[in-house]
Motif scaffolding. Structure first.
Motif, mmCIF file in Angstrom:
data_model
loop_
_atom_site.group_PDB
_atom_site.id
_atom_site.type_symbol
_atom_site.label_atom_id
_atom_site.label_comp_id
_atom_site.label_asym_id
_atom_site.label_seq_id
_atom_site.Cartn_x
_atom_site.Cartn_y
_atom_site.Cartn_z
ATOM 1 N N ASN A 1 0.792 -1.225 0.000
ATOM 2 C CA ASN A 1 0.000 0.000 0.000
ATOM 3 C C ASN A 1 0.828 1.280 0.000
ATOM 4 O OD1 ASN A 1 -2.464 -1.344 0.075
ATOM 5 N ND2 ASN A 1 -2.328 -1.637 2.290
ATOM 6 N N LEU A 2 2.147 1.179 0.315
ATOM 7 C CA LEU A 2 2.855 2.419 0.646
ATOM 8 C C LEU A 2 4.146 2.721 -0.108
ATOM 9 C CD1 LEU A 2 2.514 2.204 4.554
ATOM 10 C CD2 LEU A 2 1.070 3.477 2.988
ATOM 11 N N ALA B 1 0.904 7.965 0.777
ATOM 12 C CA ALA B 1 0.442 6.571 0.785
ATOM 13 C C ALA B 1 0.053 6.167 -0.635
ATOM 14 C CB ALA B 1 -0.745 6.420 1.734
ATOM 15 N N VAL C 1 -1.428 3.695 -1.850
ATOM 16 C CA VAL C 1 -2.766 3.123 -1.999
ATOM 17 C C VAL C 1 -3.846 4.191 -2.204
ATOM 18 C CG1 VAL C 1 -3.234 3.007 0.497
ATOM 19 C CG2 VAL C 1 -4.352 1.410 -0.985
ATOM 20 N N TRP D 1 -2.597 11.959 0.386
ATOM 21 C CA TRP D 1 -2.386 11.435 1.734
ATOM 22 C C TRP D 1 -0.879 11.443 2.029
ATOM 23 C CZ3 TRP D 1 -5.286 6.610 3.991
ATOM 24 C CH2 TRP D 1 -4.921 6.437 5.331
ATOM 25 N N ILE E 1 -2.238 5.935 11.373
ATOM 26 C CA ILE E 1 -2.929 5.154 10.324
ATOM 27 C C ILE E 1 -3.665 3.976 10.965
ATOM 28 C CG2 ILE E 1 -2.573 3.623 8.333
ATOM 29 C CD1 ILE E 1 -0.333 5.401 7.406
ATOM 30 N N LEU F 1 -7.483 3.470 10.819
ATOM 31 C CA LEU F 1 -7.995 2.442 9.900
ATOM 32 C C LEU F 1 -8.393 1.136 10.582
ATOM 33 C CD1 LEU F 1 -5.736 2.794 6.724
ATOM 34 C CD2 LEU F 1 -7.883 3.950 7.270
ATOM 35 N N ASP G 1 2.458 -4.549 11.932
ATOM 36 C CA ASP G 1 1.617 -4.785 10.745
ATOM 37 C C ASP G 1 1.806 -6.242 10.309
ATOM 38 O OD1 ASP G 1 -0.184 -3.941 8.759
ATOM 39 O OD2 ASP G 1 1.423 -3.350 7.392
ATOM 40 N N HIS H 1 0.592 -8.967 9.215
ATOM 41 C CA HIS H 1 -0.385 -9.774 8.471
ATOM 42 C C HIS H 1 0.375 -10.701 7.519
ATOM 43 C CE1 HIS H 1 0.126 -7.105 4.966
ATOM 44 N NE2 HIS H 1 0.175 -6.119 5.842
ATOM 45 N N PHE I 1 5.599 -0.068 10.541
ATOM 46 C CA PHE I 1 4.649 0.364 11.574
ATOM 47 C C PHE I 1 5.165 0.062 12.990
ATOM 48 C CE2 PHE I 1 2.028 0.432 7.865
ATOM 49 C CZ PHE I 1 0.957 1.272 8.126
ATOM 50 N N ARG J 1 -11.855 -4.616 10.103
ATOM 51 C CA ARG J 1 -11.318 -3.571 9.219
ATOM 52 C C ARG J 1 -10.889 -4.131 7.860
ATOM 53 N NH1 ARG J 1 -5.629 -1.818 8.041
ATOM 54 N NH2 ARG J 1 -4.331 -3.408 8.957
ATOM 55 N N ARG J 2 -10.454 -5.403 7.817
ATOM 56 C CA ARG J 2 -10.046 -5.992 6.533
ATOM 57 C C ARG J 2 -11.251 -6.302 5.654
ATOM 58 N NH1 ARG J 2 -4.886 -4.684 5.376
ATOM 59 N NH2 ARG J 2 -3.412 -5.469 6.903
ATOM 60 N N LEU K 1 -10.599 0.573 4.799
ATOM 61 C CA LEU K 1 -9.924 1.036 3.579
ATOM 62 C C LEU K 1 -9.027 -0.032 2.961
ATOM 63 C CD1 LEU K 1 -8.741 4.208 2.365
ATOM 64 C CD2 LEU K 1 -6.785 2.870 3.067
ATOM 65 N N ALA K 2 -8.306 -0.763 3.835
ATOM 66 C CA ALA K 2 -7.313 -1.709 3.313
ATOM 67 C C ALA K 2 -7.836 -3.137 3.430
ATOM 68 C CB ALA K 2 -5.997 -1.563 4.075
HETATM 69 C C1 SR1 Z 1 -2.758 3.460 4.014
HETATM 70 S S1 SR1 Z 1 -1.971 2.044 4.569
HETATM 71 C C2 SR1 Z 1 -3.178 0.815 4.683
HETATM 72 C C3 SR1 Z 1 -2.708 -0.411 5.367
HETATM 73 O O1 SR1 Z 1 -1.552 -0.943 4.710
HETATM 74 C C4 SR1 Z 1 -0.583 -1.326 5.659
HETATM 75 O O2 SR1 Z 1 -0.010 -2.548 5.321
HETATM 76 C C5 SR1 Z 1 -1.291 -1.340 6.987
HETATM 77 O O3 SR1 Z 1 -1.930 -2.582 7.234
HETATM 78 C C6 SR1 Z 1 -2.267 -0.242 6.802
HETATM 79 O O4 SR1 Z 1 -3.333 -0.276 7.714
#
Ligand code: SR1
Ligand code: MG
Length: 395
Positions: free
Chosen positions: A41-42, A65, A67, A72, A174, A178, A231, A233, A251, A338-339, A343-344
């Protein structure tokens, strides 16, 4: 080492090659190939190889960002946080993180080990891979990185100094938004299929749920137990059948231990939700094994390497584990929600081809997320956590 220009600008495939040559990474090469492969995303991620298949990765933070776009803005300091975090983790689990070869704070770049022989575990799991060693390795990663940066395993004065180095306000913001805030009200950052609105509205209107999320967010804001990945995941883990490497700790900050564990568990669960029932068991076995390895290793370290007087006190370790488990379950609940509607998103759920199956899986993710958040204090073992998960996933 060569001095580079100190003016930030985003690299291109051509300038990434020039940089690698300046840094003497390809001294004996006649032809260097470079591809931008960043799918996160970044950041920009360049994979460079030469004619002998020697490879290196150059990762560069963008000042926004990716994404969302340039609207942003985002601190470049995260590149430094990431490389410092990888170096810190390498002290405890050198085989589980990529080696950092070079960092440049001004260009926001980290040059690191090429891991292209591995696959991002989210992608592999989506393709039906099981990664037999994933839980052994992540259990070790969690136990070692978290214990040795906590007040149990690190001199408490040194911990406070390290905590200053890892102040990471923008990236934490963030997560605060988020993961903990936006999915729980009608925020414009949210993104979900209109068919989910009835179940999403239930979430937005559930004041008991919101109170519990507020408590979890407060703990994330204030409880600096250990240096987290922040982060964790399955998209932040490279894997094969015999290797695991944790990447992307931009993060990183000092927060509650259960946040890392909970994010990992929730991402295994979203993968289970995307699989046929008979192929889901391996994901729950991974949850069970991760917790087992984490607690076994943490206990060994607690017994052999503690710097805290009270770790010899009867009952203290089981109190710590119970509180980590409760946090883990709550944070896993927030991550599931949230997933699914934030947003993400995650490809595990979004790529389910049939709309009907996808909506069912997402509804289950939301219901299970809610259940975890509301009932986390009444789930006293990882076995119970798995049983509750299976009841929701396989209903
Ligand atoms: C704007 S960043 C969205 C997500 O991507 C990152 O990997 C984090 O999980 C963050 O919440
Ligand atoms: Mg990332």
């Amino acid at each position: 080492m060569t001095t580079l220009t100190k003016t930030y600008e985003p690299l291109t495939e051509t300038t990434a090659i020039e940089l690698a040559i300046k840094l003497h990474f390809f001294e004996n090469s006649t032809s260097i190939n470079c591809k931008e492969i960043g799918d996160g995303n970044l950041n920009l991620v360049f994979h460079l190889t030469d004619e002998n298949n020697k490879g290196v990765i150059i990762k560069q933070a963008l000042p926004y960002a990716k994404v969302v776009g340039e609207s942003w803005p985002l601190t470049l300091k995260r590149a430094q946080i990431e490389s410092n975090s990888l170096k810190e983790a390498a002290k405890h689990v050198p085989s589980l993180v990529p080696t950092v070869y070079y960092t440049d704070e001004h260009l926001a770049i980290t040059v690191m080990e090429d891991l292209s022989h591995l696959t991002i575990s989210r992608k592999g799991l989506m393709n039906g891979e099981d990664y037999p060693l994933l839980s052994e390795h992540i259990g070790q990663f969690l136990a070692k990185t978290l214990f040795y940066t906590s007040d149990f395993g690190l001199n408490q004065q040194k911990k406070k100094l390290l905590q200053q180095q890892f102040a990471n306000p923008e990236l934490c913001k963030i997560t605060e938004d988020l993961v903990f805030t936006d999915p729980f009200y009608d925020s414009e950052t949210n993104n979900f299929e209109r068919e989910l609105l009835p179940v999403v509205s239930e979430i937005w209107n559930d004041s008991s749920l919101k109170l519990e999320v507020a408590k979890l967010k407060y703990s994330f804001l204030t409880n600096g137990e250990a240096l987290l990945h922040g982060d964790l995941h399955t998209g932040s883990i490279f894997a094969s059948n015999n290797e695991t490497k944790v990447i992307d700790p931009e993060f990183a900050f000092f927060g509650p231990i259960g946040f890392d564990v909970g994010q990992f568990f929730a991402n295994l669960i979203v993968n289970a939700l995307s699989r046929e029932p008979q192929k889901q068991g391996v994901l729950f076995d991974h949850i069970n094994k991760t917790w087992d390895v984490f607690t076994t290793e943490f206990t060994k370290q607690w017994t052999l390497d503690s710097v805290e007087y009270f770790t010899k006190t009867e009952g203290y370790l089981s109190y710590v584990f119970q509180s980590i488990l409760e946090d883990t379950i709550g944070y896993a609940g927030c991550e599931l929600i949230r997933r699914t509607i934030g947003l993400a998103h995650v490809a595990d759920l979004d790529n389910i081809p049939s709309i009907e199956t996808r909506l069912k899986a997402k509804t289950k993710a939301l219901q299970l997320g809610k259940y975890f958040i509301l009932n986390r204090a009444n789930i006293h073992s990882v076995e119970d956590f798995i049983q509750v998960s299976l009841q929701h996933v396989q209903q």
